[in-house]
Design an enzyme around this catalytic site. Structure first.
Site, PDB file in Angstrom:
ATOM      1  N   GLY A 278      75.866  37.991  10.244  1.00  0.00           N
ATOM      2  CA  GLY A 278      75.155  38.734  11.520  1.00  0.00           C
ATOM      3  C   GLY A 278      74.229  38.010  12.044  1.00  0.00           C
ATOM      4  O   GLY A 278      73.304  38.382  12.781  1.00  0.00           O
TER       5      GLY A 278
ATOM      6  N   ASP B  93      72.134  47.333  16.317  1.00  0.00           N
ATOM      7  CA  ASP B  93      70.884  46.758  16.184  1.00  0.00           C
ATOM      8  C   ASP B  93      70.717  45.790  17.176  1.00  0.00           C
ATOM      9  O   ASP B  93      71.605  45.369  18.071  1.00  0.00           O
ATOM     10  CB  ASP B  93      71.201  45.657  14.933  1.00  0.00           C
ATOM     11  CG  ASP B  93      72.350  45.023  14.905  1.00  0.00           C
ATOM     12  OD1 ASP B  93      73.250  45.318  15.275  1.00  0.00           O
ATOM     13  OD2 ASP B  93      72.078  43.744  14.700  1.00  0.00           O
ATOM     14  N   ASP B  94      69.438  45.693  17.481  1.00  0.00           N
ATOM     15  CA  ASP B  94      68.712  44.835  18.615  1.00  0.00           C
ATOM     16  C   ASP B  94      69.265  45.070  20.068  1.00  0.00           C
ATOM     17  O   ASP B  94      69.779  44.266  20.849  1.00  0.00           O
ATOM     18  CB  ASP B  94      69.130  43.318  18.089  1.00  0.00           C
ATOM     19  CG  ASP B  94      68.665  42.812  16.717  1.00  0.00           C
ATOM     20  OD1 ASP B  94      67.723  43.670  16.207  1.00  0.00           O
ATOM     21  OD2 ASP B  94      69.080  41.777  16.263  1.00  0.00           O
TER      22      ASP B  94
ATOM     23  N   TYR C 268      66.422  50.033  12.249  1.00  0.00           N
ATOM     24  CA  TYR C 268      67.004  49.558  10.936  1.00  0.00           C
ATOM     25  C   TYR C 268      65.923  49.326   9.782  1.00  0.00           C
ATOM     26  O   TYR C 268      66.422  48.854   8.803  1.00  0.00           O
ATOM     27  CB  TYR C 268      68.013  48.593  10.988  1.00  0.00           C
ATOM     28  CG  TYR C 268      67.628  47.461  12.168  1.00  0.00           C
ATOM     29  CD1 TYR C 268      66.773  46.355  11.535  1.00  0.00           C
ATOM     30  CD2 TYR C 268      68.088  47.200  13.271  1.00  0.00           C
ATOM     31  CE1 TYR C 268      66.287  45.155  11.973  1.00  0.00           C
ATOM     32  CE2 TYR C 268      67.614  46.047  14.015  1.00  0.00           C
ATOM     33  CZ  TYR C 268      66.805  45.236  13.287  1.00  0.00           C
ATOM     34  OH  TYR C 268      66.220  44.029  14.070  1.00  0.00           O
TER      35      TYR C 268
ATOM     36  N   TRP D 119      70.855  45.369   4.235  1.00  0.00           N
ATOM     37  CA  TRP D 119      71.292  44.278   4.954  1.00  0.00           C
ATOM     38  C   TRP D 119      70.119  43.350   4.833  1.00  0.00           C
ATOM     39  O   TRP D 119      69.097  43.504   5.149  1.00  0.00           O
ATOM     40  CB  TRP D 119      71.422  44.545   6.461  1.00  0.00           C
ATOM     41  CG  TRP D 119      71.718  43.377   7.424  1.00  0.00           C
ATOM     42  CD1 TRP D 119      70.878  42.227   7.202  1.00  0.00           C
ATOM     43  CD2 TRP D 119      72.451  43.485   8.735  1.00  0.00           C
ATOM     44  NE1 TRP D 119      71.347  41.481   8.327  1.00  0.00           N
ATOM     45  CE2 TRP D 119      72.063  42.384   9.323  1.00  0.00           C
ATOM     46  CE3 TRP D 119      73.222  44.346   9.141  1.00  0.00           C
ATOM     47  CZ2 TRP D 119      72.880  41.873  10.315  1.00  0.00           C
ATOM     48  CZ3 TRP D 119      73.828  44.175  10.390  1.00  0.00           C
ATOM     49  CH2 TRP D 119      73.571  42.698  11.002  1.00  0.00           C
ATOM     50  N   ASP D 120      70.329  42.385   3.877  1.00  0.00           N
ATOM     51  CA  ASP D 120      69.237  41.451   3.277  1.00  0.00           C
ATOM     52  C   ASP D 120      69.170  40.345   4.336  1.00  0.00           C
ATOM     53  O   ASP D 120      70.155  39.424   4.074  1.00  0.00           O
ATOM     54  CB  ASP D 120      69.243  41.246   1.829  1.00  0.00           C
ATOM     55  CG  ASP D 120      68.192  40.952   1.116  1.00  0.00           C
ATOM     56  OD1 ASP D 120      67.334  40.318   1.782  1.00  0.00           O
ATOM     57  OD2 ASP D 120      67.945  40.995  -0.167  1.00  0.00           O
ATOM     58  N   ASN D 121      68.123  40.125   4.819  1.00  0.00           N
ATOM     59  CA  ASN D 121      68.120  39.182   5.903  1.00  0.00           C
ATOM     60  C   ASN D 121      67.514  37.760   5.094  1.00  0.00           C
ATOM     61  O   ASN D 121      66.510  37.267   5.361  1.00  0.00           O
ATOM     62  CB  ASN D 121      67.223  39.438   7.006  1.00  0.00           C
ATOM     63  CG  ASN D 121      67.982  39.952   8.219  1.00  0.00           C
ATOM     64  OD1 ASN D 121      69.093  39.507   8.580  1.00  0.00           O
ATOM     65  ND2 ASN D 121      67.356  41.014   8.869  1.00  0.00           N
TER      66      ASN D 121
ATOM     67  N   ASP E  75      68.132  32.025  11.255  1.00  0.00           N
ATOM     68  CA  ASP E  75      68.366  31.701  12.834  1.00  0.00           C
ATOM     69  C   ASP E  75      66.879  32.149  13.541  1.00  0.00           C
ATOM     70  O   ASP E  75      66.882  31.346  14.827  1.00  0.00           O
ATOM     71  CB  ASP E  75      69.185  33.009  13.347  1.00  0.00           C
ATOM     72  CG  ASP E  75      68.919  34.568  13.038  1.00  0.00           C
ATOM     73  OD1 ASP E  75      67.856  34.595  12.345  1.00  0.00           O
ATOM     74  OD2 ASP E  75      69.723  35.306  13.328  1.00  0.00           O
TER      75      ASP E  75
ATOM     76  N   ASN F  27      72.537  38.123   4.887  1.00  0.00           N
ATOM     77  CA  ASN F  27      72.996  37.627   6.029  1.00  0.00           C
ATOM     78  C   ASN F  27      72.722  35.895   5.845  1.00  0.00           C
ATOM     79  O   ASN F  27      71.610  35.435   5.368  1.00  0.00           O
ATOM     80  CB  ASN F  27      71.904  38.090   7.061  1.00  0.00           C
ATOM     81  CG  ASN F  27      72.405  37.832   8.456  1.00  0.00           C
ATOM     82  OD1 ASN F  27      73.419  37.067   8.666  1.00  0.00           O
ATOM     83  ND2 ASN F  27      71.423  38.139   9.351  1.00  0.00           N
TER      84      ASN F  27
END
Length: 687
Positions: free
Chosen positions: A25, A132-133, A185, A238-240, A245, A274
């Site tokens: 993602g 998202d975003d 989120y 949703w673990d960034n 990035d 992610n």
């Protein structure tokens, strides 16, 4: 088409998390088809059971979500879905329609179902909707009328999910809960968006949630419980992590930390990590994600880190271990290497052990980075960081030798030679775009260089003064700017806090990212040319200054403007993606030279007397530039970016010419608390 070499039996481990997987993602170049196939095989080997396809820069996933996939791309997705089934992995295709979807238009809901239908016909059996975003508020009149009041976007998104379930998933016989990433989120509080989403979304949707913020160092059981309650739904983390990035020059190779062990009875269905843009290096931290997801209560980050490196690197683990250790910090705001930070402080303070730790760690980093050769796919992907790590280690070791020599009191000639070696080593280290210990070693080297520099006498100003308003520590960007200004005949005065007489004597002012608000306010109304990439609102240049992540190019809007430096079209101003400064709501007198992809002014200027954003008039020419926190650092700015910076300085220099001040101005670097309070020569910037 390539198929997986052979099925790998998935590892089934007991544990409370049913969903253990990854979500592709991130922003930036998506993984290749071969990388995805290999990732599925690796996921099965380490016990992950889910893969969500959601690369932001696949246009058919997000920007052009209505358009069906071309035949080749569709065939690759079909192959991925088939490979996942063989490996026991749930392949989830996510559609992200929120950038342009007309929620009140039935035609767009049919388009959404048609797009998913193409994927279903190709063998995809699991779907997700991502919002998202995207804009957090509705804007179309028909949408505002249908979903009025606060949180209207949440209601629209929830109804979109309900329509997708009833009109596409159920008729296709797909009964599993829909995975949804809402616009809201992150965080744990109940909001109007979440209330409206909970009111309209199907009761069994699973919500993707990133934690208390977008990227987090820690998640607690209380955070999870409060977040699940705020959505009134079960959630997936949703673990960034270990995504990079937002800072592509860095790698995050350490283990997952700060995640709870007590999850029995929590409203958490699982975790979707992610990964980084670099697919193969991502495997090292992903092993720890699999370990935590399989056994949260028994998870040991240090043991997992050792297992991860051995699993991914095999016989090459010993050589790669020093680089992995140097790139293991998490969250991104943490010290890049806490042990080395302590060693630097000890060395500069003369405490026992500091130089010994630095020498041992940096020697091992240089050796490992030079020796690393296997496994070939991992070493190839890590090559920029291996080269950067070796160069950075050598710069740090040169500074240790200089510090020891200066402290031991040898002859000035020996210190001078060691100082030149350290300066050259630092220049070599800072020529690399890849970031290994950049926030740790260069500041140490610069402080040692300054300590070992001969005192320089004060100079009576026979040249125009350029005031560089910056932070308390000299940076690589400061050095490049100092060199550029010196080449134009300026005497450079670098200050974190400027004295009134220095401001009065200045012929040109440059405001950098390190400058504090009081220092910016002190120069906001100077009647001389000013260049800035920080403090826009305080300087009156724009209503707001935004930092856009992972950008590397601007679009020239006015190629005839001298600051465009003869460039046109899309111009790469950085050597690689990094933070870029953009202005929001410039004044009516602004002349915009270049914009970002989001159509934000990235290079703009005001002639003297033009109306600024705060309603005042420019007392002298003003220029706003795209540069971010690192300024014109040698590892970052491209040839084209350097040309635009030089053109801006040339334009301001023409306006700055006036009789030289007779003020006594020392050419100096602001000492840090660890430095002796004396003047130091400004080193030449790397060329």
């Amino acid at each position: 088409m390539r198929s997986p070499a052979r099925p790998v039996a998935p590892v089934h481990r007991p544990g409370p998390l049913a969903v253990r997987g990854t979500v592709e993602g991130f922003y930036g170049p998506p993984w290749s088809h071969a990388e995805r196939l290999a990732h599925l095989e690796f996921s099965a080997r380490i016990g992950l059971n889910t893969y969500v396809y959601a690369p932001k820069d696949d246009p058919h996933h997000r920007a052009r979500w209505r358009q069906p996939y071309p035949e080749r791309e569709l065939a690759q997705l079909a192959e991925l879905a088939a490979a996942a089934r063989r490996l026991g992995i749930r392949f989830v295709y996510a559609i992200s329609p929120g950038l342009s979807m007309r929620y009140a238009d039935d035609a767009d809901h049919r388009a959404l179902a048609a797009k998913a239908g193409q994927l279903a016909d190709a063998g995809v059996r699991s779907f997700a909707l991502f919002f998202d975003d995207v804009p957090a508020e509705l804007s179309r009149p028909e949408e505002l009328e249908r979903w009025p009041g606060p949180g209207g976007a949440g209601a629209a998104h929830g109804e979109t999910c309900a329509s997708f379930v009833s009109n596409f998933l159920h008729p296709r016989g797909i009964r599993e809960p829909l995975l949804v990433c809402p616009t809201d989120y992150a965080g744990t509080e109940t909001t109007p968006y979440r209330e409206q989403f909970a009111r309209t979304a199907p009761p069994d949707v699973v919500v993707a949630w990133t934690g208390t913020d977008i990227v987090v160092g820690g998640v607690t059981r209380d955070d999870i419980d409060r977040a699940a309650a705020s959505y009134r739904r079960r959630i997936v983390l949703w673990d960034n992590f270990p995504v990079n990035d937002f800072e592509p020059a860095r790698l995050f190779l350490g283990p997952l930390t700060g995640r709870p062990g007590d999850l029995v009875g929590a409203g958490l269905d699982g975790v979707l990590a992610n990964p980084m843009v670099q697919a193969v290096p991502s495997r090292i931290p992903l092993v720890s994600v699999a370990d935590w997801a399989a056994d949260p209560r028994g998870y040991d980050p240090a043991a997992s880190a050792r297992r991860a490196l051995a699993t991914v690197a095999g016989a090459g683990a010993t050589d790669l271990a020093p680089l992995v250790a140097a790139c293991s910090a998490w969250p991104p705001s943490a010290d890049q290497d806490a042990e080395l930070v302590r060693a630097v402080d000890d060395a500069l303070a003369g405490r026992p052990g500091g130089t010994e730790v630095l020498t041992a760690r940096l020697s091992e980093l240089a050796r490992g980075c030079r020796a690393a050769a296997e496994p070939a796919p991992l070493v190839s992907a890590l090559r920029p960081w291996l080269d950067a790590g070796a160069a950075m280690a050598e710069a740090g070791l040169a500074a240790v030798l200089l510090l020891q020599a200066a402290t031991g009191g040898p002859g000035a000639e020996q210190v001078s030679a060691l100082r030149e070696e350290a300066r050259l080593a630092l220049a070599a280290a800072e020529s690399h775009y890849a970031d290994v210990l950049r926030s740790v070693i260069p500041p140490f080297v610069r402080q040692v260089l300054d300590r070992a520099a001969p005192a320089e006498p004060e100079h009576v100003g026979a040249a125009p003064l350029a005031l560089l308003v910056t932070g308390p520590r000299r940076t690589a960007g400061d050095e490049v700017m100092t060199d550029l200004l010196a080449r134009r005949g300026y005497l450079v005065c670098r200050r974190a806090t400027s004295r009134p007489e220095e401001i009065a004597a200045a012929a040109l002012v440059v405001v950098t990212r390190g400058a504090g608000e009081p220092a910016i306010e002190a120069v906001a109304r100077v009647g001389v040319p000013l260049l800035a990439w920080h403090g826009y609102a305080c300087l009156g240049l724009a209503r707001r200054r935004d930092v856009l992540l992972a950008r590397d190019q601007v679009r020239i809007e006015d190629p005839g403007d001298p600051i465009a430096a003869g460039l046109a079209g899309a111009v790469p101003v950085y050597r690689g993606p990094a933070a870029m400064t953009a202005a929001a709501e410039v004044g009516p007198g602004a002349r915009v030279v270049a914009r970002t992809d989001e159509d934000r002014p990235a290079v703009f200027h005001y002639p003297q007397g033009a109306r600024l954003a705060d309603g005042t008039t420019a007392p002298a020419p003003r220029v706003g530039l795209f540069l971010g926190p690192d300024g014109p650092a040698p590892w970052l700015i491209s040839e084209q970016g350097h040309a635009m910076l030089a053109a801006a300085l040339d334009r301001l220099t023409v306006a700055a010419h006036r009789p030289a001040s007779r003020a006594t101005i020392p050419r100096q670097v602001v000492p840090s608390p660890a430095q002796p309070q004396r003047l130091a020569r400004v080193p030449e910037a790397p060329r």
